[in-house]
Structures are given as C-alpha cells and as structure tokens.
Scaffold this motif. Structure first.
Motif, short mmCIF file in Angstrom:
data_model
loop_
_atom_site.label_atom_id
_atom_site.label_comp_id
_atom_site.label_asym_id
_atom_site.label_seq_id
_atom_site.Cartn_x
_atom_site.Cartn_y
_atom_site.Cartn_z
N LYS A 94 84.44 -28.23 -21.92
CA LYS A 94 84.35 -27.94 -20.58
C LYS A 94 83.18 -27.30 -19.88
CE LYS A 94 87.34 -26.25 -16.77
NZ LYS A 94 88.60 -25.26 -16.60
N ASP A 95 83.05 -26.06 -20.76
CA ASP A 95 81.80 -25.19 -20.23
C ASP A 95 80.52 -25.93 -20.14
OD1 ASP A 95 83.67 -23.26 -20.01
OD2 ASP A 95 83.03 -22.04 -21.84
N ASN A 96 80.30 -27.06 -21.22
CA ASN A 96 79.13 -27.80 -21.41
C ASN A 96 78.98 -29.10 -20.52
OD1 ASN A 96 77.27 -26.14 -23.30
ND2 ASN A 96 79.16 -25.88 -24.00
N GLY A 97 80.13 -29.44 -19.78
CA GLY A 97 80.28 -30.70 -19.22
C GLY A 97 80.38 -31.75 -20.18
N TYR A 98 81.12 -31.68 -21.28
CA TYR A 98 81.29 -32.90 -22.15
C TYR A 98 82.86 -33.14 -22.09
CZ TYR A 98 76.71 -31.90 -23.85
OH TYR A 98 75.16 -31.64 -23.94
N GLN B 24 71.15 -27.19 -29.62
CA GLN B 24 70.32 -28.28 -29.06
C GLN B 24 70.43 -29.61 -29.70
OE1 GLN B 24 68.80 -27.46 -26.13
NE2 GLN B 24 67.77 -29.51 -26.30
N HIS B 25 70.35 -29.63 -30.84
CA HIS B 25 70.59 -30.77 -31.57
C HIS B 25 71.62 -31.73 -31.24
CE1 HIS B 25 69.96 -33.38 -35.28
NE2 HIS B 25 71.16 -33.52 -35.31
N ALA C 86 72.47 -36.83 -25.17
CA ALA C 86 71.85 -37.33 -24.13
C ALA C 86 71.32 -38.60 -24.72
CB ALA C 86 70.66 -36.53 -23.89
N LYS C 87 71.02 -38.89 -26.11
CA LYS C 87 70.39 -40.13 -26.28
C LYS C 87 71.60 -41.07 -26.67
CE LYS C 87 68.57 -41.55 -30.71
NZ LYS C 87 68.64 -41.00 -32.07
N ARG D 77 79.48 -37.43 -23.75
CA ARG D 77 79.03 -37.50 -22.50
C ARG D 77 80.00 -37.82 -21.41
NH1 ARG D 77 73.75 -40.50 -22.26
NH2 ARG D 77 75.10 -41.95 -23.13
N ALA D 78 80.04 -36.95 -20.44
CA ALA D 78 81.38 -37.08 -19.52
C ALA D 78 81.15 -38.38 -18.76
CB ALA D 78 81.61 -35.79 -18.37
#
Length: 79
Positions: free
Chosen positions: A16-20, A58-59, A65-66, A77-78
C-alpha cells in the motif's frame, strides 16, 4: 500463527505504501519469510536469501516497472 499474521500485515502495508498490489502468492511468501528470516527480518528478499536486499528495493521497483511484477512474484503494479 501470530508471527505469520504480523508478517502478512507488514507485506500488505508495504504494498500500500508503495502503490503496489499483492499477488495470490502472499500467504506462501509470508510463510517462507517467517521460516527463513523470522519476524524480525521479515522484509528480507526470499529469492535472494544471502543478500541484505529487502523487498521493494530498487531492484524490485525496476522489475515491477519492466515486467509488472517483482522477481519474487509478490508485489505487482496496481491495476
């Protein structure tokens, strides 16, 4: 069971904190994190147990993202 629930709640909060969002593997991965690392080190990456990398590194963000999902297939990803 309490430690498992705490780890699962921590995973949910991290998502939740990271938008996932989480995949359907959340329970299995929470159990693996408990077994491998215990409650205190729950954030450590279960796929890379010998490193100090934590989930949502970061990894992980680059993988999401990819590929839409992290390497461990826990965070995605949400929609």
């Amino acid at each position: 069971m309490e430690d498992f629930q705490t780890i699962k709640e921590n995973i949910q909060k991290t998502a939740k904190d990271n938008g996932y969002e989480l995949t359907e593997n959340v329970d299995a991965i929470a159990r693996a994190k408990l077994r491998f690392f215990g409650r205190e080190c729950w954030a450590q990456c279960p796929c890379d147990r010998d490193s100090d990398r934590a989930c949502i590194s970061q990894h992980c963000k680059e993988d999401i993202a990819k590929d839409g999902v992290c390497h461990c297939n826990l965070y995605r990803r949400a929609a």
